[in-house]
Design a protein around this motif. Structure first.
Motif, PDB file in Angstrom:
ATOM      1  N   UNK A 195       0.801  -1.231   0.000  1.00  0.00           N
ATOM      2  CA  UNK A 195       0.000   0.000   0.000  1.00  0.00           C
ATOM      3  C   UNK A 195       0.836   1.284   0.000  1.00  0.00           C
ATOM      4  N   UNK A 196       2.124   1.171   0.292  1.00  0.00           N
ATOM      5  CA  UNK A 196       2.975   2.357   0.417  1.00  0.00           C
ATOM      6  C   UNK A 196       3.912   2.539  -0.772  1.00  0.00           C
ATOM      7  N   UNK A 197       3.715   1.765  -1.830  1.00  0.00           N
ATOM      8  CA  UNK A 197       4.601   1.823  -2.981  1.00  0.00           C
ATOM      9  C   UNK A 197       4.336   3.056  -3.842  1.00  0.00           C
ATOM     10  N   UNK A 198       5.386   3.541  -4.491  1.00  0.00           N
ATOM     11  CA  UNK A 198       5.248   4.616  -5.467  1.00  0.00           C
ATOM     12  C   UNK A 198       4.920   5.960  -4.842  1.00  0.00           C
ATOM     13  N   UNK A 199       4.703   6.946  -5.699  1.00  0.00           N
ATOM     14  CA  UNK A 199       4.428   8.310  -5.233  1.00  0.00           C
ATOM     15  C   UNK A 199       3.128   8.383  -4.444  1.00  0.00           C
ATOM     16  N   UNK A 200       2.101   7.634  -4.881  1.00  0.00           N
ATOM     17  CA  UNK A 200       0.823   7.657  -4.168  1.00  0.00           C
ATOM     18  C   UNK A 200       0.958   7.001  -2.805  1.00  0.00           C
ATOM     19  N   UNK A 201       1.702   5.901  -2.729  1.00  0.00           N
ATOM     20  CA  UNK A 201       1.940   5.255  -1.440  1.00  0.00           C
ATOM     21  C   UNK A 201       2.724   6.144  -0.498  1.00  0.00           C
ATOM     22  N   UNK A 202       3.715   6.851  -1.030  1.00  0.00           N
ATOM     23  CA  UNK A 202       4.483   7.786  -0.211  1.00  0.00           C
ATOM     24  C   UNK A 202       3.577   8.886   0.329  1.00  0.00           C
ATOM     25  N   UNK A 203       2.678   9.397  -0.513  1.00  0.00           N
ATOM     26  CA  UNK A 203       1.744  10.438  -0.060  1.00  0.00           C
ATOM     27  C   UNK A 203       0.853   9.919   1.054  1.00  0.00           C
ATOM     28  N   UNK A 204       0.308   8.722   0.899  1.00  0.00           N
ATOM     29  CA  UNK A 204      -0.569   8.134   1.920  1.00  0.00           C
ATOM     30  C   UNK A 204       0.188   7.908   3.221  1.00  0.00           C
ATOM     31  N   UNK A 205       1.428   7.418   3.105  1.00  0.00           N
ATOM     32  CA  UNK A 205       2.248   7.171   4.297  1.00  0.00           C
ATOM     33  C   UNK A 205       2.432   8.462   5.081  1.00  0.00           C
ATOM     34  N   UNK A 206       2.854   9.519   4.394  1.00  0.00           N
ATOM     35  CA  UNK A 206       3.123  10.777   5.088  1.00  0.00           C
ATOM     36  C   UNK A 206       1.843  11.417   5.606  1.00  0.00           C
ATOM     37  N   UNK A 207       0.736  11.173   4.926  1.00  0.00           N
ATOM     38  CA  UNK A 207      -0.539  11.699   5.395  1.00  0.00           C
ATOM     39  C   UNK A 207      -0.892  11.117   6.760  1.00  0.00           C
ATOM     40  N   UNK A 208      -0.712   9.814   6.904  1.00  0.00           N
ATOM     41  CA  UNK A 208      -1.055   9.204   8.200  1.00  0.00           C
ATOM     42  C   UNK A 208      -0.006   9.537   9.252  1.00  0.00           C
ATOM     43  N   UNK A 209       1.261   9.629   8.879  1.00  0.00           N
ATOM     44  CA  UNK A 209       2.300   9.990   9.849  1.00  0.00           C
ATOM     45  C   UNK A 209       2.002  11.362  10.457  1.00  0.00           C
ATOM     46  N   UNK A 210       1.624  12.307   9.614  1.00  0.00           N
ATOM     47  CA  UNK A 210       1.406  13.679  10.093  1.00  0.00           C
ATOM     48  C   UNK A 210       0.065  13.846  10.798  1.00  0.00           C
ATOM     49  N   UNK A 211      -0.867  12.926  10.577  1.00  0.00           N
ATOM     50  CA  UNK A 211      -2.196  13.048  11.195  1.00  0.00           C
ATOM     51  C   UNK A 211      -2.262  12.408  12.572  1.00  0.00           C
ATOM     52  N   UNK A 212      -1.355  11.496  12.861  1.00  0.00           N
ATOM     53  CA  UNK A 212      -1.413  10.738  14.111  1.00  0.00           C
ATOM     54  C   UNK A 212      -0.676  11.497  15.203  1.00  0.00           C
ATOM     55  N   UNK A 213      -1.378  11.770  16.298  1.00  0.00           N
ATOM     56  CA  UNK A 213      -0.795  12.559  17.374  1.00  0.00           C
ATOM     57  C   UNK A 213      -1.314  12.105  18.727  1.00  0.00           C
ATOM     58  N   UNK A 214      -0.464  12.284  19.737  1.00  0.00           N
ATOM     59  CA  UNK A 214      -0.861  11.946  21.099  1.00  0.00           C
ATOM     60  C   UNK A 214      -2.026  12.807  21.569  1.00  0.00           C
ATOM     61  N   UNK A 215      -2.263  13.950  20.936  1.00  0.00           N
ATOM     62  CA  UNK A 215      -3.394  14.795  21.340  1.00  0.00           C
ATOM     63  C   UNK A 215      -4.708  14.030  21.255  1.00  0.00           C
ATOM     64  N   UNK A 216      -4.792  13.072  20.340  1.00  0.00           N
ATOM     65  CA  UNK A 216      -6.024  12.302  20.174  1.00  0.00           C
ATOM     66  C   UNK A 216      -6.201  11.233  21.249  1.00  0.00           C
ATOM     67  N   UNK A 217      -5.155  10.945  22.011  1.00  0.00           N
ATOM     68  CA  UNK A 217      -5.310   9.979  23.104  1.00  0.00           C
ATOM     69  C   UNK A 217      -5.193  10.639  24.475  1.00  0.00           C
ATOM     70  N   UNK A 218      -4.869  11.928  24.499  1.00  0.00           N
ATOM     71  CA  UNK A 218      -4.691  12.604  25.783  1.00  0.00           C
ATOM     72  C   UNK A 218      -5.971  12.547  26.625  1.00  0.00           C
TER      73      UNK A 218
END
Length: 280
Positions: free
Chosen positions: A187-210
């Motif tokens: 699911x993380x292959x190619x330019x689209x996979x890279x975009x999806x990977x970084x999208x989830x990396x930047x969206x996930x934060x401890x603020x959502x579990x605080x």
């Protein structure tokens, strides 16, 4: 209902439209309902070898988080823990489940606990596997990606793929077969996979579990905190802290298992869940 076999390629067969996109999902077995929620950077593929044993005792629901695996995120949505928790609440309603057992791995643990404590999804039992709930739970690699997101977003795709491949292989204690690594990476292959990977990396934060952490002492459902003894991403001590924060929670480890506990030791993981839920 059917159960997966090793001769059948893993691919969720159903699609469910939700507020923030389209979820790839499937259901196996028969018995009290149990919902499996994977973490990052995995998909429901993580559960493939544990499902057959679980499905002997439960109706097992699996799904790919939005933006992961074969699920698709709406253009105006972010794959945050908060959004995944709202999606889990929608799925539980869609499936017509009254009080399922909820199992969450990695950020899936945060998703499960936020769905239960914030979205008010009832649960007959909870299991948190190598779970990202009590912070700080970002790995140094994730921290680096968040601080230098533009560099990761724009690096050549083959360089990005090499970095992700090397990182994935530290998720298990046992060597990961090439075919399994390829399935996780697909699911993380190619330019689209890279975009999806970084999208989830930047969206996930401890603020959502605080705000989840602030409510852990309100949990009344029987809770198992299960950890890979050789977890290099989130040490077992984090599991001990999590279990101590939940009234009556049981803490256990599985030997020779890393962060991807159900990849390293699927039979032992399934048996621990069956035993725990069966005893409550």
């Amino acid at each position: 209902m059917s159960t997966p076999t090793k001769s059948t390629p893993w691919r969720p067969s159903q699609r469910v439209q939700v507020t923030a996109g389209e979820v790839a999902t499937d259901v196996f077995g028969d018995g009290p309902p149990l919902v499996l929620v994977h973490g990052t950077p995995a998909s429901s593929y993580l559960w493939r070898n544990a499902v057959p044993e679980l499905a002997r005792h439960h109706t097992v629901h699996v799904w790919d988080l939005l933006g992961f695996g074969e699920s698709r995120l709406a253009p105006d949505a972010a794959p945050s823990i908060a959004q995944q928790a709202r999606t889990l609440a929608e799925l539980v309603e869609h499936w017509g489940l009254t009080a399922p057992r909820l199992v969450g791995h990695d950020i899936g643990g945060g998703v499960v606990m936020r769905a239960h404590l914030i979205e008010q999804v009832p649960a007959a039992g909870l299991a948190l596997l190598d779970a990202a709930v009590i912070g700080p739970w970002n790995t140094p690699f994730t921290d680096h990606q968040q601080r230098h997101a533009e560099a990761y977003r724009t690096m050549p795709t083959h360089v990005f793929a090499d970095i992700v491949d090397a990182r994935l292989r530290t998720a298990t204690h046992l060597p990961m077969p090439e075919a399994d690594a390829a399935a996780y990476l697909a699911p993380w292959n190619g330019a689209e996979g890279r975009r999806r990977w970084m999208e989830q990396v930047c969206a996930v934060t401890f603020e959502d579990t605080r705000d989840v952490v602030e409510r852990l002492d309100r949990v009344t459902a029987p809770t198992l905190v299960l950890w890979g003894q050789e977890d290099q991403w989130l040490a077992p001590a984090a599991g001990e802290r999590l279990a101590a924060a939940i009234p009556g929670a049981r803490f256990a480890t599985i030997a020779a298992a890393g962060h991807f506990i159900a990849e390293d030791r699927p039979r032992e993981t399934a048996e621990a869940l069956v035993e725990f839920f069966g005893s409550h």
